[in-house]
Design a protein around this motif. Structure first.
Motif, PDB file in Angstrom:
ATOM      1  N   MET A 215      54.417  24.703  23.763  1.00 56.72           N
ATOM      2  CA  MET A 215      55.371  25.606  24.410  1.00 56.72           C
ATOM      3  C   MET A 215      55.312  27.021  23.833  1.00 56.72           C
ATOM      4  SD  MET A 215      57.377  24.544  26.895  1.00 56.72           S
ATOM      5  CE  MET A 215      58.879  25.506  26.714  1.00 56.72           C
ATOM      6  N   LYS A 216      54.772  27.139  22.629  1.00 61.58           N
ATOM      7  CA  LYS A 216      54.701  28.445  21.979  1.00 61.58           C
ATOM      8  C   LYS A 216      53.429  29.202  22.355  1.00 61.58           C
ATOM      9  CE  LYS A 216      57.269  26.524  18.075  1.00 61.58           C
ATOM     10  NZ  LYS A 216      57.261  26.203  16.633  1.00 61.58           N
ATOM     11  N   GLU A 217      52.569  28.564  23.124  1.00 59.46           N
ATOM     12  CA  GLU A 217      51.303  29.187  23.534  1.00 59.46           C
ATOM     13  C   GLU A 217      51.324  29.486  25.030  1.00 59.46           C
ATOM     14  OE1 GLU A 217      49.251  29.937  21.169  1.00 59.46           O
ATOM     15  OE2 GLU A 217      50.287  28.770  19.623  1.00 59.46           O
ATOM     16  N   HIS A 218      50.439  30.365  25.461  1.00 63.61           N
ATOM     17  CA  HIS A 218      50.324  30.677  26.879  1.00 63.61           C
ATOM     18  C   HIS A 218      49.396  29.655  27.547  1.00 63.61           C
ATOM     19  CE1 HIS A 218      52.465  34.488  26.834  1.00 63.61           C
ATOM     20  NE2 HIS A 218      51.848  34.784  25.710  1.00 63.61           N
ATOM     21  N   PRO A 219      49.831  29.055  28.657  1.00 63.90           N
ATOM     22  CA  PRO A 219      48.992  28.063  29.352  1.00 63.90           C
ATOM     23  C   PRO A 219      47.597  28.607  29.640  1.00 63.90           C
ATOM     24  CG  PRO A 219      51.189  28.076  30.283  1.00 63.90           C
ATOM     25  CD  PRO A 219      51.134  29.232  29.323  1.00 63.90           C
ATOM     26  N   GLY A 220      46.601  27.817  29.294  1.00 58.50           N
ATOM     27  CA  GLY A 220      45.221  28.218  29.535  1.00 58.50           C
ATOM     28  C   GLY A 220      44.548  28.867  28.346  1.00 58.50           C
ATOM     29  N   ASP A 221      45.344  29.348  27.379  1.00 59.57           N
ATOM     30  CA  ASP A 221      44.742  29.945  26.180  1.00 59.57           C
ATOM     31  C   ASP A 221      44.038  28.873  25.354  1.00 59.57           C
ATOM     32  OD1 ASP A 221      45.673  32.357  26.947  1.00 59.57           O
ATOM     33  OD2 ASP A 221      47.134  32.622  25.324  1.00 59.57           O
ATOM     34  N   GLU A 222      43.160  29.311  24.474  1.00 58.05           N
ATOM     35  CA  GLU A 222      42.336  28.376  23.698  1.00 58.05           C
ATOM     36  C   GLU A 222      43.185  27.375  22.911  1.00 58.05           C
ATOM     37  OE1 GLU A 222      38.912  28.469  20.155  1.00 58.05           O
ATOM     38  OE2 GLU A 222      39.597  30.330  21.102  1.00 58.05           O
ATOM     39  N   THR A 223      44.224  27.858  22.227  1.00 56.85           N
ATOM     40  CA  THR A 223      45.067  26.955  21.436  1.00 56.85           C
ATOM     41  C   THR A 223      45.823  25.987  22.332  1.00 56.85           C
ATOM     42  OG1 THR A 223      45.338  28.673  19.753  1.00 56.85           O
ATOM     43  CG2 THR A 223      46.913  26.856  19.722  1.00 56.85           C
ATOM     44  N   ASP A 228      46.385  20.482  24.426  1.00 55.78           N
ATOM     45  CA  ASP A 228      46.418  19.611  25.597  1.00 55.78           C
ATOM     46  C   ASP A 228      45.397  18.478  25.468  1.00 55.78           C
ATOM     47  OD1 ASP A 228      48.026  19.583  28.039  1.00 55.78           O
ATOM     48  OD2 ASP A 228      46.097  19.517  29.075  1.00 55.78           O
ATOM     49  N   HIS A 229      44.245  18.795  24.878  1.00 57.24           N
ATOM     50  CA  HIS A 229      43.225  17.760  24.652  1.00 57.24           C
ATOM     51  C   HIS A 229      43.702  16.739  23.616  1.00 57.24           C
ATOM     52  CE1 HIS A 229      39.758  20.516  26.231  1.00 57.24           C
ATOM     53  NE2 HIS A 229      40.389  19.875  27.194  1.00 57.24           N
TER      54      HIS A 229
END
Length: 352
Positions: A215-223, A228-229
């Motif tokens: 939730m602290k990251e932008h969807p689609g960004d590397e982290t 997600d993996h």
């Protein structure tokens, strides 16, 4: 006591002691764990939440002081209490604006859902001023109409730092990342031992932990993608547990979200196919099994076995339904027969 009450009043908090506690007042250093029951109501008496009845499990709230809990006022009032004390706090708007979000998370937890479900990727203040629903009419109304709230706190325990094991939600981001593989392994061990319910909880905790970080990251960004993996295998294991517990529609929902993102995830298609088959969605089950074979032809024998089992269940169901309705339209007209017999009796007796 009077000094504490005066300081609280200056901050827009009015305290009413209901039952005194015991012992000395703790110094409450950062890292102290407090365990308490709470009841939240509006000033007109309307009850919003009660930890003793929420989710039907009467589970008390646990809070680690100094971890920047979203509803800071709870820390403010608790550090004025003694263990065993029960007190009522009426708090001004400035202390309660984030309560709708906190309540939503606590309600999600009590219902076994992701605590962050339904919350957008933005800070708490931004979410308060956005116009999306929290999924509860009373919380939507409260979010649109900020107002003072009354918290009744029953302080059950005060545990000093180092005297307890940290819960996942109280850990730092780094601690959470380090813990997830351990949670995953513990879940796998429980699953192998046949402790499905306990394994389900482990997988759920791992997923919630990673989603909290995501939730602290932008969807689609590397982290975000990396997290997600890490979530995917945990979610697949969670779905396997749910299959065994007969929660088929939940499996369909989770696996659909996976195949939407990962079109080549054969395990997601396979589990969704089994769930569809279990709820008599024959067309959807066949489509998913076909996709499984397309992605991994080596699973042919397993798919064939599942299809045979599904077809046998369908035949058995059809046979049962056919037997159930077989005699409905072949019953002789009992009323007419009785009438004939009656007339014959009358004719034999010669009288009415």
């Amino acid at each position: 006591m009077e000094e504490e009450a005066r300081k609280l009043l200056e901050e827009g908090i009015r305290k009413k002691l209901i039952s005194p506690g015991k012992g000395e007042l703790s110094t409450f250093p950062d890292g102290t764990k407090v365990v308490f029951h709470y009841r939240t109501r509006q000033c007109d008496g309307t009850v919003l939440d009660d930890s003793r009845t929420m989710g039907g499990c009467s589970k008390p709230m646990e809070l680690i002081l100094g971890k920047k809990f979203k509803l800071a006022v709870w820390e403010t009032v608790i550090i004025t209490m003694r263990e065993g004390e029960i007190a009522e706090y009426t708090c001004d708007n400035k202390h309660t604006s984030l309560y709708p979000l906190v309540s939503q998370s606590l309600r999600n937890i009590s219902a076994g859902k992701d605590p962050l479900e339904g919350q957008r990727h933005c800070c708490g203040i931004a979410q308060i001023h956005s116009h999306h629903s929290l999924g509860h009419k009373d919380l939507d109304h409260l979010q649109a109409n900020p107002q003072p709230l009354v918290f009744t706190i029953d302080l059950l325990q005060v545990l000093p730092p180092g005297s307890f094991q940290l819960d996942v939600w109280a850990m730092t981001d780094e601690e959470k990342l380090q813990l997830v593989p351990q949670i995953h392994e513990e879940g796998n061990m429980l699953f192998k031992q046949g402790k499905i319910k306990e394994a389900t909880e482990k997988y759920y905790n791992g997923i919630a932990c990673l989603k909290n970080l995501q939730m602290k990251e932008h969807p689609g960004d590397e982290t975000w993608v990396k997290l997600d993996h890490m979530i995917t295998p945990l979610l697949l294991n969670f779905c396997q547990c749910k299959l065994l517990q007969g929660q088929y529609y939940e499996v369909i929902e989770h696996c659909t979200s996976l195949v939407f993102k990962y079109e080549d995830n054969v395990k997601a298609f396979y589990k969704r196919a089994k769930a569809h088959a279990a709820v008599w969605n024959e067309t959807e089950a066949r489509a998913d099994f076909a996709k499984v074979l397309e992605l991994d032809p080596s699973l042919g024998p397993s798919v064939a076995k599942e299809l045979r089992a599904m077809e046998e269940r369908i035949r058995s169901k059809e046979k049962e339904e056919k037997g159930r309705y077989k005699g409905l339209f072949n019953t002789p007209p009992a009323t007419a027969t009785t009438r004939v017999e009656f007339l014959q009796q009358v004719g034999t007796s010669g009288c009415l």
